[in-house]
Design an enzyme around this catalytic site. Structure first.
Site, short mmCIF file in Angstrom:
data_model
loop_
_atom_site.label_atom_id
_atom_site.label_comp_id
_atom_site.label_asym_id
_atom_site.label_seq_id
_atom_site.Cartn_x
_atom_site.Cartn_y
_atom_site.Cartn_z
N CYS A 44 3.92 13.86 9.67
CA CYS A 44 3.00 14.85 9.09
C CYS A 44 3.79 16.11 8.75
O CYS A 44 4.37 16.73 9.65
CB CYS A 44 1.88 15.17 10.07
SG CYS A 44 0.68 16.35 9.41
N GLY A 55 0.79 5.73 -1.54
CA GLY A 55 1.28 6.86 -2.33
C GLY A 55 0.81 6.81 -3.76
O GLY A 55 1.40 6.12 -4.59
#
Length: 319
Positions: free
Chosen positions: A129, A260
């Site tokens: 993250c 993605g």
């Protein structure tokens, strides 16, 4: 369209990404369950987190920038109040629980509690993250990542372990080194598949990015920087998937969830051909929550046109 993901039978190759579909089954209000293989919960930490103040999600050109700050209820409430009430299993959709932390002990604590929850089908380690301090450190340090994965693997004997890696690394550290560290762990087999580390790789998390309001001269997002996702990062992830698949995952028999910028069936097909076994979607659902159904229909037509009986026949088949 059914797939085998490290021994987990999924009715569809589509997996909703962590943080984009709430804790579990909210997305079922707008998407037919049959088009989904799994839903990944938002990342759960040992203690509740408020996350960053607004604004923490803003649009960017061809993308989205977010810095949520891992806001979540914490593992205790998640285990007692969220997991028992979810309905994914009744619809044939698997539940993947995402785990985040800033110490090995924090990750292990959450993972160990998740291992005892029958409705949880797999655990995803968020080690990448880009908008919180601590947890992303594991995603740029292969020895530290291997140590973390080894400890979590030992605390998670009955669940499949997914490790979610970053799209970029720092210095001389490449994605192939991180992938190998995630797969090999500390070298001691502990999981249900007899693997010492990750059963599945998720490629990739958001890319560190920044946006500035030129009129106010302030960053557009409260945290200053955040994670970039959406179509703008898609081509980068295609290459990462291909590199990891050909470099280690195919040889080790470790499947990949490609994540993605998937907004069309062509995007999903690219991931499959590059080496992904499953396709993650996230940002697209923010713009259009029904998009997984549309992409699913297109991928079905494409697989038929390719003459494939099973989607798995097309994995890694880029020429």
């Amino acid at each position: 369209m059914s797939i085998d993901l490290a021994g987990l039978g999924l009715q569809s190759p589509f997996v909703l990404a962590a943080g984009t579909a709430g804790y579990a089954d909210e997305i079922l209000d707008v998407v037919k369950p049959s088009v989904l293989g799994a839903v990944t919960s938002k990342s759960i930490t040992a203690q509740p987190r408020e996350g960053h103040p607004t604004w923490r999600l803003v649009p960017a050109r061809g993308a989205m920038l977010n810095a949520i700050g891992l806001a979540n209820t914490g593992i205790e409430r998640f285990a007692e109040h969220v997991v028992p009430t979810h309905t994914l299993g009744a619809h044939g959709v698997a539940l993947f629980a995402s785990v985040a932390g800033d110490t090995i002990e924090g990750y292990v604590d959450v993972a160990a509690q998740l291992d005892g929850l029958e409705p949880v089908d797999a655990v995803e380690l968020n080690v990448s993250c880009p908008n919180v301090h601590g947890g992303a450190d594991f995603g740029v340090d292969p020895p530290a990542l291997a140590d973390l994965v080894g400890h979590v693997r030992a605390a998670l004997p009955t669940k499949r372990l997914i490790v979610k890696l970053p799209p970029v690394a720092t210095g001389l550290i490449g994605i192939d080194q991180l992938a190998r560290a995630a797969i090999e762990g500390r070298g001691k087999p502990d999981g249900p598949n007899g693997r010492p580390g990750a059963d599945v790789l998720c490629l990739c998390n958001t890319m560190p990015a920044m946006a500035i309001d030129v009129k106010t001269r302030r960053t557009r997002i409260s945290n200053g920087t955040g994670g970039l996702s959406g179509p703008a990062v898609h081509a980068i992830v295609v290459k990462i998937i291909h590199n990891v698949y050909t470099g280690i995952a195919r040889q080790e028999g470790v499947p990949i969830i490609g994540l993605g910028g998937v907004t069309t069936w062509e995007d999903a097909a690219e991931f499959i051909l590059a080496g992904a076994s499953a396709v993650g979607m996230g940002t697209a659902t923010m713009a259009d929550p029904t998009s997984p159904a549309r992409v699913h229909r297109g991928l079905v037509r494409w697989a038929r046109q390719m003459g494939a009986i099973k989607l798995s026949e097309l994995i890694g088949q880029v020429q």
